[in-house]
Design an enzyme around this catalytic site. Structure first.
Site, PDB file in Angstrom:
ATOM      1  N   TYR A  60     -24.010 -34.375  -3.952  1.00 28.40           N
ATOM      2  CA  TYR A  60     -23.027 -33.687  -3.114  1.00 28.40           C
ATOM      3  C   TYR A  60     -22.663 -32.315  -3.672  1.00 28.40           C
ATOM      4  O   TYR A  60     -21.497 -32.009  -3.881  1.00 28.40           O
ATOM      5  CB  TYR A  60     -21.756 -34.544  -2.972  1.00 28.40           C
ATOM      6  CG  TYR A  60     -22.049 -35.969  -2.600  1.00 28.40           C
ATOM      7  CD1 TYR A  60     -22.405 -36.289  -1.292  1.00 28.40           C
ATOM      8  CD2 TYR A  60     -22.023 -36.986  -3.544  1.00 28.40           C
ATOM      9  CE1 TYR A  60     -22.698 -37.593  -0.936  1.00 28.40           C
ATOM     10  CE2 TYR A  60     -22.325 -38.295  -3.203  1.00 28.40           C
ATOM     11  CZ  TYR A  60     -22.656 -38.585  -1.895  1.00 28.40           C
ATOM     12  OH  TYR A  60     -22.949 -39.873  -1.563  1.00 28.40           O
ATOM     13  N   TYR A  73     -17.913 -47.157   3.200  1.00 30.11           N
ATOM     14  CA  TYR A  73     -19.025 -46.377   2.652  1.00 30.11           C
ATOM     15  C   TYR A  73     -20.157 -47.350   2.324  1.00 30.11           C
ATOM     16  O   TYR A  73     -19.942 -48.339   1.635  1.00 30.11           O
ATOM     17  CB  TYR A  73     -18.623 -45.604   1.382  1.00 30.11           C
ATOM     18  CG  TYR A  73     -19.824 -44.928   0.759  1.00 30.11           C
ATOM     19  CD1 TYR A  73     -20.360 -43.768   1.346  1.00 30.11           C
ATOM     20  CD2 TYR A  73     -20.466 -45.466  -0.357  1.00 30.11           C
ATOM     21  CE1 TYR A  73     -21.491 -43.170   0.816  1.00 30.11           C
ATOM     22  CE2 TYR A  73     -21.595 -44.865  -0.887  1.00 30.11           C
ATOM     23  CZ  TYR A  73     -22.103 -43.719  -0.301  1.00 30.11           C
ATOM     24  OH  TYR A  73     -23.231 -43.128  -0.821  1.00 30.11           O
ATOM     25  N   ASP A  90     -21.133 -55.952   1.921  1.00 33.06           N
ATOM     26  CA  ASP A  90     -21.657 -54.959   0.994  1.00 33.06           C
ATOM     27  C   ASP A  90     -20.854 -55.061  -0.304  1.00 33.06           C
ATOM     28  O   ASP A  90     -19.736 -54.557  -0.395  1.00 33.06           O
ATOM     29  CB  ASP A  90     -21.526 -53.562   1.623  1.00 33.06           C
ATOM     30  CG  ASP A  90     -21.977 -52.452   0.684  1.00 33.06           C
ATOM     31  OD1 ASP A  90     -22.228 -52.735  -0.501  1.00 33.06           O
ATOM     32  OD2 ASP A  90     -22.069 -51.294   1.147  1.00 33.06           O
ATOM     33  N   LYS A  95     -25.686 -51.444  -7.865  1.00 26.10           N
ATOM     34  CA  LYS A  95     -24.920 -50.828  -8.956  1.00 26.10           C
ATOM     35  C   LYS A  95     -24.935 -51.604 -10.296  1.00 26.10           C
ATOM     36  O   LYS A  95     -25.780 -51.335 -11.127  1.00 26.10           O
ATOM     37  CB  LYS A  95     -23.509 -50.520  -8.485  1.00 26.10           C
ATOM     38  CG  LYS A  95     -23.492 -49.304  -7.545  1.00 26.10           C
ATOM     39  CD  LYS A  95     -22.091 -48.763  -7.312  1.00 26.10           C
ATOM     40  CE  LYS A  95     -22.098 -47.382  -6.717  1.00 26.10           C
ATOM     41  NZ  LYS A  95     -22.155 -47.322  -5.258  1.00 26.10           N
TER      42      LYS A  95
HETATM   43  C1  LIG Z   1     -22.909 -46.945  -4.079  1.00 24.14           C
HETATM   44  C2  LIG Z   1     -22.786 -47.758  -2.866  1.00 24.14           C
HETATM   45  C3  LIG Z   1     -23.833 -47.885  -1.945  1.00 24.14           C
HETATM   46  C4  LIG Z   1     -25.129 -47.116  -2.079  1.00 24.14           C
HETATM   47  O1  LIG Z   1     -25.821 -47.452  -3.222  1.00 24.14           O
HETATM   48  P1  LIG Z   1     -26.896 -46.412  -3.836  1.00 24.14           P
HETATM   49  O2  LIG Z   1     -27.495 -47.165  -4.968  1.00 24.14           O
HETATM   50  O3  LIG Z   1     -26.111 -45.214  -4.259  1.00 24.14           O
HETATM   51  O4  LIG Z   1     -27.873 -46.111  -2.767  1.00 24.14           O
HETATM   52  C5  LIG Z   1     -23.643 -48.708  -0.851  1.00 24.14           C
HETATM   53  N1  LIG Z   1     -22.498 -49.379  -0.663  1.00 24.14           N
HETATM   54  C6  LIG Z   1     -21.452 -49.287  -1.530  1.00 24.14           C
HETATM   55  C7  LIG Z   1     -20.210 -50.071  -1.275  1.00 24.14           C
HETATM   56  C8  LIG Z   1     -21.565 -48.464  -2.651  1.00 24.14           C
HETATM   57  O5  LIG Z   1     -20.529 -48.358  -3.486  1.00 24.14           O
END
Ligand SMILES: *Cc1c(COP(=O)(O)O)cnc(C)c1O
Length: 428
Positions: free
Chosen positions: A17, A144, A245, A274
């Site tokens: 970004y 997100y 997610d 992550k």
């Molecule tokens: C970081 C994140 C993503 C995307 O993961 P990347 O490894 O950066 O592609 C998707 N959903 C959530 C909730 C995140 O925190």
């Protein structure tokens, strides 16, 4: 780092970004150990971000390093098409064991965003198998889910600036985000928007997707478990699968191994990423129920249509295995619970400060919401000069430290935050 390296980075290398015209200069890190990042000038700073929620056991962890070294001697990579290998099998066994019984099939991929793309593609194919052309997804505002196209299309339309990519993004459905916060009273009115949309579009919706309990960079809000419970019930009523997610929240961050445990509900699809490799190499996983996996497999294509080149990279699988083994000692439970207590004690009183509008703590997440936008350049500089690494985001100063942080190190982080929120010159 030499002057010319700094200049090269500034002129030629894109950072997340960032603009290529006059970007905010980056700090050069040459090594990292425990909770410390070592800068080029030999200064050690405490990382309050765990490299974006991932380095949960700290850097340069001997157990994780050993797993990587052991695996690299055998093989760094081999294609996963037509071939399998012990690290992938061991990891998928562990993931299935760690998650609810219903989640029975694992798809490994390279990053969180891809794990989301995979989940979305799965549900499109799922409905095709059932003879229905469903393609819309229902989510909540302030979410997100990543930066690839499908992931963007379900992330908050304002935060992820949907209009930039207008006409290219799939047109999804957005319910109002819940306002009942985790520690406060549940307000039934939170459900109105979601309920109306699901009722009116139930035959068009391919799936619901959301971040359970913690909305991450979309606002760092912790919402009430009752909301998640009721959403799950509505999805069940209409037989619409739900994707959780847990890319940010998975592996203990909120005080439970998975955030959905706070609400006692189980998703049909779960995305992890992550912290899965303890902050060492990129890896993500999408887990589904047997029912969804089997249904997809009888689709027109006869299989699930996805297969990244580096799928199930053995180094990533081996280190993820070691990471989960550390988690299985259950030390994280007491670590995260202690961090939660200390963050509450140190940060909650900041609510009385003039530029603070809200303070929230859940598990090893501390958020201070301010009345003004942070001046990222000045605030980051202030943090580094005071020995900590914290990356402010809009009006939010938040920390997600490694679980291994000591009492003194965490006090240092919260002390510097306290100084920062008192300093008007660090805000716009
Ligand atoms: C970081 C994140 C993503 C995307 O993961 P990347 O490894 O950066 O592609 C998707 N959903 C959530 C909730 C995140 O925190």
């Amino acid at each position: 780092m030499s002057q010319s390296d700094t200049l090269f980075d500034y002129k030629h290398i894109w950072h997340p970004y960032s603009s290529m015209i006059n970007p905010i200069p980056c700090y050069s890190v040459v090594s990292a150990k425990g909770v410390y990042l070592k800068l080029t000038n030999k200064k050690n700073i405490i990382d309050g971000m765990s490299s974006w929620w991932s380095a949960i056991h700290g850097y340069n962890h001997p157990v994780l390093n050993r797993a990587l070294k052991k695996q690299i001697k055998k093989m760094s990579h081999v294609m996963f098409g037509g071939i399998t290998h012990p690290p992938a099998i061991a990891l998928c066994r562990q993931l299935i064991e760690l998650t609810p019984k219903k989640l029975d099939c694992v798809f490994l991929s390279d990053s969180g965003s891809v794990a989301i793309e995979v989940a979305i593609k799965m549900l499109i194919q799922y409905w095709q198998s059932l003879g229905q052309k469903r393609k819309q997804f229902l989510t909540i505002r302030n979410g997100y889910h990543g930066d690839t196209f499908a992931a963007m299309s379900i992330s908050d339309p304002d935060n992820s600036i949907h209009q930039i990519y207008n006409n290219l993004l799939p047109n999804n459905l957005f319910a109002d985000a819940p306002v009942s916060s985790f520690h406060k009273k549940w307000q039934k009115s939170d459900l109105i928007s979601f309920k109306k949309i699901i009722e009116e579009n139930s035959l068009k919706i391919a799936g619901v997707i959301l971040e359970p309990i913690v909305q991450g960079v979309g606002g760092m809000n912790f919402y009430h478990p009752a909301y998640l419970k009721k959403i799950k019930k509505l999805c069940d009523n209409y037989s619409i699968p739900i994707i959780f997610d847990e890319i940010a929240t998975g592996f203990g961050r909120t005080g439970r191994l998975f955030a959905f445990e706070h609400a006692g509900v189980i998703p049909d699809i779960l995305c992890l990423g992550k912290a899965i490799t303890g902050g060492t190499i990129t890896l993500a996983a999408t887990l589904t129920s047997r029912h969804i996996a089997d249904t997809i497999s009888i689709s027109q294509a006869g299989c699930f249509m996805h297969g990244p080149t580096y799928m199930a990279n053995p180094l990533a699988c081996a280190v993820a295995n070691a990471n989960i083994k550390i988690l299985k000692t259950n030390k994280w439970k007491i670590q995260v619970s202690n961090i939660e207590k200390q963050l509450s004690k140190n940060l909650l009183p900041l609510i009385h400060y003039p530029y603070v509008v809200d303070v929230r703590v859940l598990g090893a997440i501390g958020v201070v919401e301010c009345s003004h936008l942070a001046n990222v350049f000045l605030m980051q500089k202030f943090f580094v000069e005071n020995g900590v690494w914290i990356r402010p985001f809009k009006k939010l100063i938040y920390i997600v430290p490694p679980y291994t942080i000591s009492v003194a190190q965490l006090n240092k982080l919260t002390n510097v935050i306290t100084q920062a929120v008192n300093n008007r010159s660090l805000f716009i």
